[in-house]
Design an enzyme around this catalytic site. Structure first.
Site, PDB file in Angstrom:
ATOM      1  N   SER A 152      10.630 -36.916 -34.803  1.00  0.00           N
ATOM      2  CA  SER A 152      10.014 -37.869 -35.721  1.00  0.00           C
ATOM      3  C   SER A 152      10.998 -38.866 -36.333  1.00  0.00           C
ATOM      4  O   SER A 152      10.973 -39.129 -37.514  1.00  0.00           O
ATOM      5  CB  SER A 152       9.303 -37.097 -36.857  1.00  0.00           C
ATOM      6  OG  SER A 152       8.388 -37.932 -37.508  1.00  0.00           O
ATOM      7  N   CYS A 203      11.522 -47.522 -34.106  1.00  0.00           N
ATOM      8  CA  CYS A 203      11.316 -48.950 -34.403  1.00  0.00           C
ATOM      9  C   CYS A 203      12.337 -49.465 -35.429  1.00  0.00           C
ATOM     10  O   CYS A 203      12.535 -50.670 -35.559  1.00  0.00           O
ATOM     11  CB  CYS A 203       9.907 -49.193 -34.940  1.00  0.00           C
ATOM     12  SG  CYS A 203       8.633 -48.540 -33.858  1.00  0.00           S
ATOM     13  N   TYR A 208      -2.912 -32.566 -22.368  1.00  0.00           N
ATOM     14  CA  TYR A 208      -3.137 -33.901 -22.919  1.00  0.00           C
ATOM     15  C   TYR A 208      -1.876 -34.739 -22.706  1.00  0.00           C
ATOM     16  O   TYR A 208      -0.774 -34.205 -22.598  1.00  0.00           O
ATOM     17  CB  TYR A 208      -3.417 -33.820 -24.429  1.00  0.00           C
ATOM     18  CG  TYR A 208      -4.663 -33.035 -24.782  1.00  0.00           C
ATOM     19  CD1 TYR A 208      -4.679 -31.641 -24.692  1.00  0.00           C
ATOM     20  CD2 TYR A 208      -5.800 -33.682 -25.209  1.00  0.00           C
ATOM     21  CE1 TYR A 208      -5.820 -30.924 -25.012  1.00  0.00           C
ATOM     22  CE2 TYR A 208      -6.953 -32.972 -25.537  1.00  0.00           C
ATOM     23  CZ  TYR A 208      -6.959 -31.591 -25.429  1.00  0.00           C
ATOM     24  OH  TYR A 208      -8.083 -30.886 -25.737  1.00  0.00           O
ATOM     25  N   GLY A 223       0.789 -41.729 -25.751  1.00  0.00           N
ATOM     26  CA  GLY A 223       1.938 -42.607 -25.982  1.00  0.00           C
ATOM     27  C   GLY A 223       2.326 -43.453 -24.769  1.00  0.00           C
ATOM     28  O   GLY A 223       1.512 -43.768 -23.908  1.00  0.00           O
TER      29      GLY A 223
HETATM   30  P1  FAD Z   1       8.718 -41.613 -28.067  1.00  0.00           P
HETATM   31  O1  FAD Z   1       8.466 -41.927 -29.477  1.00  0.00           O
HETATM   32  O2  FAD Z   1       9.766 -42.378 -27.356  1.00  0.00           O
HETATM   33  O3  FAD Z   1       9.032 -40.070 -27.948  1.00  0.00           O
HETATM   34  C1  FAD Z   1       9.271 -39.458 -26.711  1.00  0.00           C
HETATM   35  C2  FAD Z   1      10.156 -38.257 -26.947  1.00  0.00           C
HETATM   36  O4  FAD Z   1      10.000 -37.359 -25.857  1.00  0.00           O
HETATM   37  C3  FAD Z   1      11.638 -38.620 -26.977  1.00  0.00           C
HETATM   38  O5  FAD Z   1      12.214 -38.229 -28.202  1.00  0.00           O
HETATM   39  C4  FAD Z   1      12.242 -37.852 -25.818  1.00  0.00           C
HETATM   40  O6  FAD Z   1      13.529 -37.343 -26.095  1.00  0.00           O
HETATM   41  C5  FAD Z   1      11.234 -36.719 -25.643  1.00  0.00           C
HETATM   42  N1  FAD Z   1      11.195 -36.186 -24.272  1.00  0.00           N
HETATM   43  C6  FAD Z   1      11.047 -36.868 -23.131  1.00  0.00           C
HETATM   44  N2  FAD Z   1      11.011 -36.051 -22.069  1.00  0.00           N
HETATM   45  C7  FAD Z   1      11.140 -34.790 -22.565  1.00  0.00           C
HETATM   46  C8  FAD Z   1      11.167 -33.504 -21.970  1.00  0.00           C
HETATM   47  N3  FAD Z   1      11.060 -33.344 -20.655  1.00  0.00           N
HETATM   48  N4  FAD Z   1      11.321 -32.437 -22.769  1.00  0.00           N
HETATM   49  C9  FAD Z   1      11.411 -32.584 -24.111  1.00  0.00           C
HETATM   50  N5  FAD Z   1      11.397 -33.776 -24.724  1.00  0.00           N
HETATM   51  C10 FAD Z   1      11.248 -34.878 -23.972  1.00  0.00           C
HETATM   52  N6  FAD Z   1       6.659 -50.289 -31.122  1.00  0.00           N
HETATM   53  C11 FAD Z   1       5.910 -51.028 -31.970  1.00  0.00           C
HETATM   54  O7  FAD Z   1       4.687 -50.954 -31.910  1.00  0.00           O
HETATM   55  N7  FAD Z   1       6.499 -51.835 -32.903  1.00  0.00           N
HETATM   56  C12 FAD Z   1       7.846 -51.940 -33.016  1.00  0.00           C
HETATM   57  O8  FAD Z   1       8.361 -52.660 -33.877  1.00  0.00           O
HETATM   58  C13 FAD Z   1       8.646 -51.210 -32.119  1.00  0.00           C
HETATM   59  N8  FAD Z   1       9.996 -51.304 -32.178  1.00  0.00           N
HETATM   60  C14 FAD Z   1      10.747 -50.530 -31.349  1.00  0.00           C
HETATM   61  C15 FAD Z   1      12.128 -50.620 -31.446  1.00  0.00           C
HETATM   62  C16 FAD Z   1      12.921 -49.821 -30.643  1.00  0.00           C
HETATM   63  C17 FAD Z   1      14.400 -49.944 -30.723  1.00  0.00           C
HETATM   64  C18 FAD Z   1      12.323 -48.886 -29.753  1.00  0.00           C
HETATM   65  C19 FAD Z   1      13.179 -47.984 -28.937  1.00  0.00           C
HETATM   66  C20 FAD Z   1      10.944 -48.808 -29.637  1.00  0.00           C
HETATM   67  C21 FAD Z   1      10.148 -49.634 -30.429  1.00  0.00           C
HETATM   68  N9  FAD Z   1       8.761 -49.599 -30.342  1.00  0.00           N
HETATM   69  C22 FAD Z   1       7.996 -50.361 -31.179  1.00  0.00           C
HETATM   70  C23 FAD Z   1       8.083 -48.763 -29.338  1.00  0.00           C
HETATM   71  C24 FAD Z   1       7.634 -47.434 -29.934  1.00  0.00           C
HETATM   72  O9  FAD Z   1       8.718 -46.838 -30.573  1.00  0.00           O
HETATM   73  C25 FAD Z   1       7.102 -46.553 -28.825  1.00  0.00           C
HETATM   74  O10 FAD Z   1       5.982 -47.199 -28.274  1.00  0.00           O
HETATM   75  C26 FAD Z   1       6.682 -45.183 -29.330  1.00  0.00           C
HETATM   76  O11 FAD Z   1       7.767 -44.522 -29.926  1.00  0.00           O
HETATM   77  C27 FAD Z   1       6.135 -44.339 -28.189  1.00  0.00           C
HETATM   78  O12 FAD Z   1       5.840 -43.055 -28.647  1.00  0.00           O
HETATM   79  P2  FAD Z   1       5.903 -41.809 -27.657  1.00  0.00           P
HETATM   80  O13 FAD Z   1       5.550 -40.620 -28.443  1.00  0.00           O
HETATM   81  O14 FAD Z   1       5.128 -42.108 -26.444  1.00  0.00           O
HETATM   82  O15 FAD Z   1       7.413 -41.755 -27.186  1.00  0.00           O
END
Ligand code: FAD
Length: 562
Positions: free
Chosen positions: A51, A55, A292, A295
């Site tokens: 968590s 962003c 499920y 993201g």
């Molecule tokens: P994430 O939040 O990336 O989480 C995925 C997690 O899964 C990671 O921590 C990874 O380590 C873990 N993981 C992966 N594979 C495995 C595995 N096999 N085993 C265990 N753990 C694993 N979006 C916006 O809408 N507005 C913004 O301003 C914005 N700014 C951003 C700025 C930056 C620098 C970044 C990097 C992203 C930004 N985003 C923004 C995009 C947004 O952060 C992502 O769309 C969002 O975090 C996606 O959520 P998620 O849960 O799919 O993946």
């Protein structure tokens, strides 16, 4: 109207395992607990933290968010103390055994682990693209995707005095990084292989941001193709372009797009859609109902395209996590009332120095790809009443279907008030609304906040006029050759920005001098932003001119591109 059904929480002792503990995963865990007090909920996260605010990474890099700790939104301790959710960081899941309902993996120090599940929620996110010239063990070339990336970049900036940085990729993250490096006093060069910054924006709207970048001293190579980096002992010292330019650099940050992290899901036989994201239903269930996915790794239903699409943004990831968390926790017996995901339309925004830029729904490229017959209307207006101190100019573009005016998308660029306009339009898009709906919105108004005719109304009025032929709009980049061009601006405006081939009749002289014009010729009226030209076009139409158009957005938009 039907009553919202009551949703009762579940007491089944389900084992819920969540892979990936950031945006989607952490949200899913907290929601699952609220829906089921008896479930055993575990987050497996391969990185060092759950968590965290990805962003926010660019803003700590630039020092605007001073304390690193502020990025750690919720810790493992908080998850346990508040939710009784077990968090295992540095645990990477490497395979899913769907038959046995187990996940297998190893910790960072190589210790294997295996965990059973009744429901599995995958939120493994996306990973940044590695361009071919990316040397993984280089000491000053980084992505900015994780806390580690940020820490390594900051350490490299401290180790060697970075005076010149190169940012590769002018997407949202790339531009945030540019802004933050400039805040640190670093001279930044931006390289983008496309001919414009910010792909979701149309080129004239993107140009407003390019002008802002230039005004802040950012050197830009748009349409620039990188052929190599020059390295010295794993330190990149220059970035070399195909046109022979060599850009000396002390630091490189690559933001060249992302791809969904679907290897785990794909190897487990979960269906991957044609977009490359995992296919899910309205409750974020994959083709295995016990698994499920949410993201960046999934494809959502795009509400305007009416097609699956990948939208790697935090808002949809969080909403999807909430939906999956509830559905998984409520269990098969009582999840009929569980809320569904609904559509996503890709609403996004970024701050670039003194301007914000954002979009929602489709842009022109999207409409063309979908073969939609569309039209556009662009206005410029102060973000609140012009007579109230502090009014800032806002450029707002709406895109709508020709014929019925169904709203398709919008873009906004300006110093203030972009977010509000984009969010209102996103709401209208969500409900499948039209330009006419937009004209009828009853919006909050007092001089410090907006205008009695809000920029949103003005854009909708212009579009409505276009649809109703009172009169239609000429595209801002139309070929005006052979047309009777009537320029109704004042002398100062024309001196600053002349328009070749135009007949100059200032707006307040038109009622007297319109007879100097030929009513039989195709005519286009022009002013700075389209407002006075609209009055002129209506006047000429009223005098029997058969074919009159008003130049969309006026010279302020045309001069950006033509
Ligand atoms: P994430 O939040 O990336 O989480 C995925 C997690 O899964 C990671 O921590 C990874 O380590 C873990 N993981 C992966 N594979 C495995 C595995 N096999 N085993 C265990 N753990 C694993 N979006 C916006 O809408 N507005 C913004 O301003 C914005 N700014 C951003 C700025 C930056 C620098 C970044 C990097 C992203 C930004 N985003 C923004 C995009 C947004 O952060 C992502 O769309 C969002 O975090 C996606 O959520 P998620 O849960 O799919 O993946």
């Amino acid at each position: 109207m039907s009553k919202v059904p009551r949703m009762t929480s579940n007491q089944e002792k389900l084992r819920i395992v969540i892979v990936g503990g950031v945006a989607g995963g952490a949200t899913a865990a907290a929601r699952a607990r609220r829906m089921n007090s008896q479930a055993e909920i575990t987050i497996l996260e391969k990185g060092p933290a759950v968590s965290f605010a990805n962003c926010g990474l660019p803003y700590h890099l630039g020092g605007e968010i001073e304390q690193r700790g502020k990025l750690l939104v919720a810790t493992a301790e908080l998850f346990w103390n508040r939710f009784r959710v077990g968090v295992r960081t540095q645990h990477e899941v490497t395979s899913i055994d769907r038959e046995q309902q187990r996940v297998n993996g190893r910790t960072t120090d190589g210790t294997p682990f295996s965990l059973p599940y009744d429901r599995l929620i995958l939120s493994t996110g996306s990973e940044p693209n590695h361009p071919p010239f990316f040397e993984p063990n280089s000491k000053n070339v980084f992505h900015l995707w994780t806390l580690d990336d940020m820490d390594h970049t900051l350490a490299a900036m401290q180790d060697r005095s970075v005076q010149r940085a190169t940012v590769v990729g002018a997407g949202f993250v790339g531009l945030e990084v540019v802004e933050q490096l400039v805040h640190r006093g670093i001279a930044v060069t931006l390289i983008e292989r496309n001919p414009q910054v910010l792909g979701p924006l149309d080129r004239e709207m993107a140009k407003l941001i390019e002008d802002e970048l230039k005004s802040k001293g950012v050197a830009m190579h748009l349409g620039g193709a990188i052929v190599s980096f020059t390295y010295d002992h794993h330190i990149a010292t220059a970035v070399n372009l195909s046109d022979g330019t060599s850009i000396p650099t002390d630091l490189v940050i690559v933001g060249a797009g992302v791809r969904p992290r679907t290897q785990l899901a794909g190897e487990a036989g979960l269906t991957i859609g044609y977009t490359g994201g995992v296919q899910v239903n309205a409750y974020m269930q994959t083709n295995d109902p016990n698994i499920y996915a949410v993201g960046d790794m999934v494809e959502y239903h795009h509400g305007v395209f009416d097609k699956p699409m990948r939208i790697p943004l935090a808002g949809p990831a969080n909403r999807a996590g909430r939906v999956a968390g509830a559905h998984a926790a409520l269990g098969k017996s009582n999840n009929q009332q569980s809320p569904s995901m609904g559509s996503v339309i890709g609403t996004c925004i970024v701050r670039v120095f003194g301007l914000a830029a954002g979009s929602t729904g489709l842009n022109e490229k999207g409409c063309q790809a979908a073969k939609i017959d569309y039209r556009t209307a662009t206005i410029q207006a102060p973000h609140h009443a012009s007579y109230f101190p502090g009014a800032k100019n806002l450029t707002l573009k709406v895109i709508y279907r020709a014929g019925d005016g169904k709203l398709l998308g919008a873009q906004a660029v300006g110093a203030e008030g972009c977010d509000k306009r984009l969010d209102v339009i996103a709401t209208v898009l969500h409900f499948g609304g039209t330009i006419e709906d937009l004209t009828k919105l009853d919006l909050a108004y007092a001089p410090p906040f907006g205008s009695a005719k809000d920029p949103l109304h003005m854009a909708a009025f212009v579009a409505e006029n276009d649809l109703q032929h009172v009169p239609t709009l000429a595209e801002f980049d139309s070929d005006l050759d052979g047309m009777q061009i009537v320029d109704v601006r004042n002398a100062t405006e024309i001196d600053k920005l002349p328009l070749a081939g135009a007949k100059w009749i200032p707006i307040d002289e038109l009622a007297q001098r319109w007879t100097e014009l030929d009513p039989a010729r195709p005519t286009v009226t022009v002013c700075h932003s389209g407002k006075r030209a609209h009055i002129a076009a209506c006047w000429l139409q009223g005098q029997g001119f058969a074919n009159v158009k008003n130049l969309n957005g006026g010279m302020s938009i045309r001069s950006l591109i033509v």
